[in-house]
Design a protein around this motif. Sequence first.
Motif, mmCIF file in Angstrom:
data_model
loop_
_atom_site.group_PDB
_atom_site.id
_atom_site.type_symbol
_atom_site.label_atom_id
_atom_site.label_comp_id
_atom_site.label_asym_id
_atom_site.label_seq_id
_atom_site.Cartn_x
_atom_site.Cartn_y
_atom_site.Cartn_z
ATOM 1 N N PRO A 81 5.046 14.266 9.464
ATOM 2 C CA PRO A 81 3.652 13.813 9.349
ATOM 3 C C PRO A 81 2.894 13.979 10.668
ATOM 4 O O PRO A 81 3.492 13.969 11.738
ATOM 5 N N PRO A 82 1.585 14.153 10.574
ATOM 6 C CA PRO A 82 0.782 14.233 11.792
ATOM 7 C C PRO A 82 0.712 12.872 12.483
ATOM 8 O O PRO A 82 0.795 11.825 11.830
ATOM 9 N N ALA A 83 0.543 12.919 13.783
ATOM 10 C CA ALA A 83 0.414 11.683 14.566
ATOM 11 C C ALA A 83 -1.022 11.175 14.501
ATOM 12 O O ALA A 83 -1.965 11.949 14.357
ATOM 13 N N VAL A 84 -1.167 9.878 14.611
ATOM 14 C CA VAL A 84 -2.479 9.238 14.685
ATOM 15 C C VAL A 84 -2.821 9.074 16.158
ATOM 16 O O VAL A 84 -1.990 8.619 16.941
ATOM 17 N N ARG A 85 -4.049 9.422 16.519
ATOM 18 C CA ARG A 85 -4.461 9.331 17.923
ATOM 19 C C ARG A 85 -5.428 8.190 18.207
ATOM 20 O O ARG A 85 -5.638 7.836 19.349
ATOM 21 N N ALA A 88 5.786 5.397 8.099
ATOM 22 C CA ALA A 88 6.383 4.635 6.992
ATOM 23 C C ALA A 88 5.918 5.206 5.652
ATOM 24 O O ALA A 88 6.709 5.307 4.707
ATOM 25 N N LEU A 89 4.651 5.584 5.573
ATOM 26 C CA LEU A 89 4.158 6.216 4.345
ATOM 27 C C LEU A 89 4.869 7.543 4.121
ATOM 28 O O LEU A 89 5.376 7.810 3.034
ATOM 29 N N ALA A 90 4.930 8.373 5.155
ATOM 30 C CA ALA A 90 5.558 9.691 5.029
ATOM 31 C C ALA A 90 7.013 9.569 4.599
ATOM 32 O O ALA A 90 7.476 10.336 3.756
ATOM 33 N N PRO A 107 -5.938 0.030 12.049
ATOM 34 C CA PRO A 107 -5.243 0.531 13.239
ATOM 35 C C PRO A 107 -3.735 0.272 13.257
ATOM 36 O O PRO A 107 -2.993 1.037 13.867
ATOM 37 N N ALA A 108 -3.266 -0.751 12.572
ATOM 38 C CA ALA A 108 -1.836 -1.083 12.577
ATOM 39 C C ALA A 108 -1.038 -0.323 11.518
ATOM 40 O O ALA A 108 0.193 -0.441 11.478
ATOM 41 N N PHE A 109 -1.716 0.461 10.664
ATOM 42 C CA PHE A 109 -0.997 1.137 9.590
ATOM 43 C C PHE A 109 -0.071 2.209 10.159
ATOM 44 O O PHE A 109 -0.459 3.011 11.011
ATOM 45 N N ASP A 110 1.164 2.267 9.650
ATOM 46 C CA ASP A 110 2.195 3.193 10.105
ATOM 47 C C ASP A 110 2.268 4.402 9.172
ATOM 48 O O ASP A 110 2.835 4.315 8.084
ATOM 49 N N VAL A 111 1.703 5.522 9.608
ATOM 50 C CA VAL A 111 1.716 6.744 8.795
ATOM 51 C C VAL A 111 3.152 7.216 8.589
ATOM 52 O O VAL A 111 3.497 7.747 7.528
ATOM 53 N N ALA A 161 0.831 -1.201 0.000
ATOM 54 C CA ALA A 161 0.000 0.000 0.000
ATOM 55 C C ALA A 161 0.871 1.258 0.000
ATOM 56 O O ALA A 161 0.570 2.217 -0.718
ATOM 57 N N VAL A 162 1.938 1.252 0.772
ATOM 58 C CA VAL A 162 2.858 2.396 0.796
ATOM 59 C C VAL A 162 3.479 2.595 -0.584
ATOM 60 O O VAL A 162 3.547 3.714 -1.096
#
Length: 190
Positions: A175-179, A143-145, A137-141, A117-118
Amino acid sequence: MKVVGVGCGPGMLTAEAAAVIAGATLIYGSPRAIALARAAIRPGCEVHEIEDYGGLRSLPAGAVVLSTGDPMLAGLGYLPGEVVPGISSLQVAFARLKVPLVRAAVVSAHGKDHARAVADAREEVLRGRVVFLIADPAFDVGALAAALPPETRVAVCEDLGYPEERVAVGTGAEPPAVRGDLFVVVAGEF
């Protein structure tokens, strides 16, 4: 069978969807989908939480299956029968960010190979598209950034349509953090 999109958050049930739900005698859905449609479900309607997604194809012809968001955006639109569209997280995220839908490239990482996906998202951003990434929920933003050019805008859109909705925008470099667990990511030039 009818597959009905209940929207991605409260208050996003269309009039058509509400009418189909109000006329139903047998409904199946996830707990979240049932909660979003609860006001339209008439008293006496038989409502079941989906326990086996593989068995949905064998439901009776008159069943209504609730799908969060829009059934055709990584939802239950693959099931046989009529599809009643819903307001999707794609529509809401792009509206909040003021990005025209015609610029969208959809990538799903929900329950799928995140590395793939990345890579797909990076390719679409490099082609000039604005990526809408359906996360789990396990997706690492991060890693994408890291895979994107540092100046690329990255938005994390959480709990769209809910009172606690949050849209945070950063860049590939920051990148913004996921909360929370219910989020999508938008990346590109917007």
